[in-house]
Write a protein that holds these residues in place. Structure first.
Motif, PDB file in Angstrom:
ATOM      1  N   VAL A  59      15.607 -52.262   0.304  1.00  0.00           N
ATOM      2  CA  VAL A  59      15.030 -50.980   0.748  1.00  0.00           C
ATOM      3  C   VAL A  59      16.143 -50.001   1.105  1.00  0.00           C
ATOM      4  O   VAL A  59      16.083 -48.824   0.753  1.00  0.00           O
ATOM      5  CB  VAL A  59      14.054 -51.184   1.926  1.00  0.00           C
ATOM      6  CG1 VAL A  59      13.672 -49.857   2.557  1.00  0.00           C
ATOM      7  CG2 VAL A  59      12.806 -51.926   1.461  1.00  0.00           C
ATOM      8  N   ALA A  60      17.196 -50.476   1.767  1.00  0.00           N
ATOM      9  CA  ALA A  60      18.320 -49.601   2.116  1.00  0.00           C
ATOM     10  C   ALA A  60      19.001 -49.069   0.848  1.00  0.00           C
ATOM     11  O   ALA A  60      19.372 -47.889   0.780  1.00  0.00           O
ATOM     12  CB  ALA A  60      19.323 -50.350   2.982  1.00  0.00           C
ATOM     13  N   GLY A  61      19.144 -49.937  -0.154  1.00  0.00           N
ATOM     14  CA  GLY A  61      19.717 -49.488  -1.424  1.00  0.00           C
ATOM     15  C   GLY A  61      18.832 -48.451  -2.093  1.00  0.00           C
ATOM     16  O   GLY A  61      19.323 -47.466  -2.657  1.00  0.00           O
ATOM     17  N   GLN A  62      17.533 -48.663  -2.015  1.00  0.00           N
ATOM     18  CA  GLN A  62      16.596 -47.686  -2.578  1.00  0.00           C
ATOM     19  C   GLN A  62      16.669 -46.367  -1.805  1.00  0.00           C
ATOM     20  O   GLN A  62      16.543 -45.297  -2.400  1.00  0.00           O
ATOM     21  CB  GLN A  62      15.169 -48.233  -2.570  1.00  0.00           C
ATOM     22  CG  GLN A  62      14.934 -49.378  -3.528  1.00  0.00           C
ATOM     23  CD  GLN A  62      15.037 -48.947  -4.980  1.00  0.00           C
ATOM     24  OE1 GLN A  62      14.983 -47.772  -5.320  1.00  0.00           O
ATOM     25  NE2 GLN A  62      15.213 -49.914  -5.863  1.00  0.00           N
ATOM     26  N   ASP A  63      16.866 -46.441  -0.491  1.00  0.00           N
ATOM     27  CA  ASP A  63      17.041 -45.210   0.306  1.00  0.00           C
ATOM     28  C   ASP A  63      18.216 -44.401  -0.245  1.00  0.00           C
ATOM     29  O   ASP A  63      18.127 -43.179  -0.389  1.00  0.00           O
ATOM     30  CB  ASP A  63      17.298 -45.540   1.782  1.00  0.00           C
ATOM     31  CG  ASP A  63      16.067 -45.999   2.528  1.00  0.00           C
ATOM     32  OD1 ASP A  63      14.944 -45.709   2.070  1.00  0.00           O
ATOM     33  OD2 ASP A  63      16.229 -46.636   3.585  1.00  0.00           O
ATOM     34  N   ALA A 115       9.167 -44.154  -6.497  1.00  0.00           N
ATOM     35  CA  ALA A 115       8.161 -45.199  -6.739  1.00  0.00           C
ATOM     36  C   ALA A 115       8.758 -46.580  -6.505  1.00  0.00           C
ATOM     37  O   ALA A 115       8.113 -47.451  -5.895  1.00  0.00           O
ATOM     38  CB  ALA A 115       7.620 -45.079  -8.160  1.00  0.00           C
ATOM     39  N   ALA A 116       9.980 -46.794  -6.971  1.00  0.00           N
ATOM     40  CA  ALA A 116      10.651 -48.074  -6.745  1.00  0.00           C
ATOM     41  C   ALA A 116      10.890 -48.298  -5.259  1.00  0.00           C
ATOM     42  O   ALA A 116      10.743 -49.417  -4.747  1.00  0.00           O
ATOM     43  CB  ALA A 116      11.970 -48.117  -7.519  1.00  0.00           C
ATOM     44  N   HIS A 117      11.232 -47.236  -4.546  1.00  0.00           N
ATOM     45  CA  HIS A 117      11.450 -47.320  -3.102  1.00  0.00           C
ATOM     46  C   HIS A 117      10.161 -47.712  -2.390  1.00  0.00           C
ATOM     47  O   HIS A 117      10.155 -48.579  -1.511  1.00  0.00           O
ATOM     48  CB  HIS A 117      11.974 -45.978  -2.582  1.00  0.00           C
ATOM     49  CG  HIS A 117      12.248 -45.969  -1.120  1.00  0.00           C
ATOM     50  ND1 HIS A 117      11.366 -45.438  -0.207  1.00  0.00           N
ATOM     51  CD2 HIS A 117      13.301 -46.437  -0.404  1.00  0.00           C
ATOM     52  CE1 HIS A 117      11.870 -45.575   1.002  1.00  0.00           C
ATOM     53  NE2 HIS A 117      13.043 -46.179   0.904  1.00  0.00           N
ATOM     54  N   GLN A 118       9.060 -47.091  -2.771  1.00  0.00           N
ATOM     55  CA  GLN A 118       7.766 -47.422  -2.158  1.00  0.00           C
ATOM     56  C   GLN A 118       7.379 -48.864  -2.458  1.00  0.00           C
ATOM     57  O   GLN A 118       6.853 -49.563  -1.584  1.00  0.00           O
ATOM     58  CB  GLN A 118       6.689 -46.463  -2.647  1.00  0.00           C
ATOM     59  CG  GLN A 118       6.831 -45.066  -2.067  1.00  0.00           C
ATOM     60  CD  GLN A 118       5.830 -44.084  -2.655  1.00  0.00           C
ATOM     61  OE1 GLN A 118       5.173 -44.365  -3.660  1.00  0.00           O
ATOM     62  NE2 GLN A 118       5.722 -42.922  -2.033  1.00  0.00           N
ATOM     63  N   ALA A 119       7.641 -49.322  -3.669  1.00  0.00           N
ATOM     64  CA  ALA A 119       7.328 -50.707  -4.024  1.00  0.00           C
ATOM     65  C   ALA A 119       8.167 -51.681  -3.192  1.00  0.00           C
ATOM     66  O   ALA A 119       7.653 -52.703  -2.716  1.00  0.00           O
ATOM     67  CB  ALA A 119       7.569 -50.935  -5.509  1.00  0.00           C
ATOM     68  N   ALA A 120       9.444 -51.358  -2.999  1.00  0.00           N
ATOM     69  CA  ALA A 120      10.318 -52.217  -2.193  1.00  0.00           C
ATOM     70  C   ALA A 120       9.846 -52.247  -0.740  1.00  0.00           C
ATOM     71  O   ALA A 120       9.847 -53.309  -0.097  1.00  0.00           O
ATOM     72  CB  ALA A 120      11.763 -51.725  -2.280  1.00  0.00           C
TER      73      ALA A 120
END
Length: 152
Positions: free
Chosen positions: A87-91, A30-35
């Protein structure tokens, strides 16, 4: 029997850990999608700004307006770069959470398999004991019949 109880407790704990890992993955996704949505919003705004700026190309603009525009575009590009790194960090976090969930599922599967093997072994042991008792009872009955037939 106590070893089965210990394995049952271990399976229950592994299930809770798997469920927690699954929930953590959902949270990270969810955090990744938000980013990603925020990055898309920044990029969309930058494109919209460029389109509006391109529509006013024939007009004469004051140097101060041009300078402010380029500063703002620079800030937007910087924000997009920062958000790309987010986004890369969230990946990476999503990948780590998926790996943790996979590990938890593998551990749970292994524990369940061991528990099933132990339960099957105990069932076989009970069956052997019951068969032994049945055989002993039958042997005692046969001996009693032989003794009764010798007395007659």
């Amino acid at each position: 029997m106590s070893s089965l109880k210990a394995f049952t407790v271990a399976v229950e704990l592994a299930e809770r850990q798997r469920d927690a890992a699954r929930q953590a993955l959902k949270s990270v996704e969810a955090a990744h999608q938000a980013a990603q949505a925020q990055l898309a919003q920044i990029e969309g705004y930058a494109l919209e700004l460029q389109d509006r700026w391109g529509a006013s190309e024939g007009r004469a603009l004051a140097p101060e307006v041009m300078r402010h525009h380029y500063q703002f575009v620079g800030r937007l590009e910087h924000a997009a770069g920062l958000q790309t790194r987010v986004v890369a960090g969230q990946d990476q976090r999503v990948a780590a959470a998926r790996a943790a969930l996979l590990q938890a599922e593998l551990r749970l599967s292994s524990l369940r398999k061991v528990l099933e093997q132990r339960q099957a072994e105990q069932a076989r042991e009970r069956q052997r004991n019951e068969q032994k008792q049945t055989d002993e009872y039958a042997s005692q009955r046969a001996a009693a019949r032989r003794a009764a037939s010798h007395e007659e």
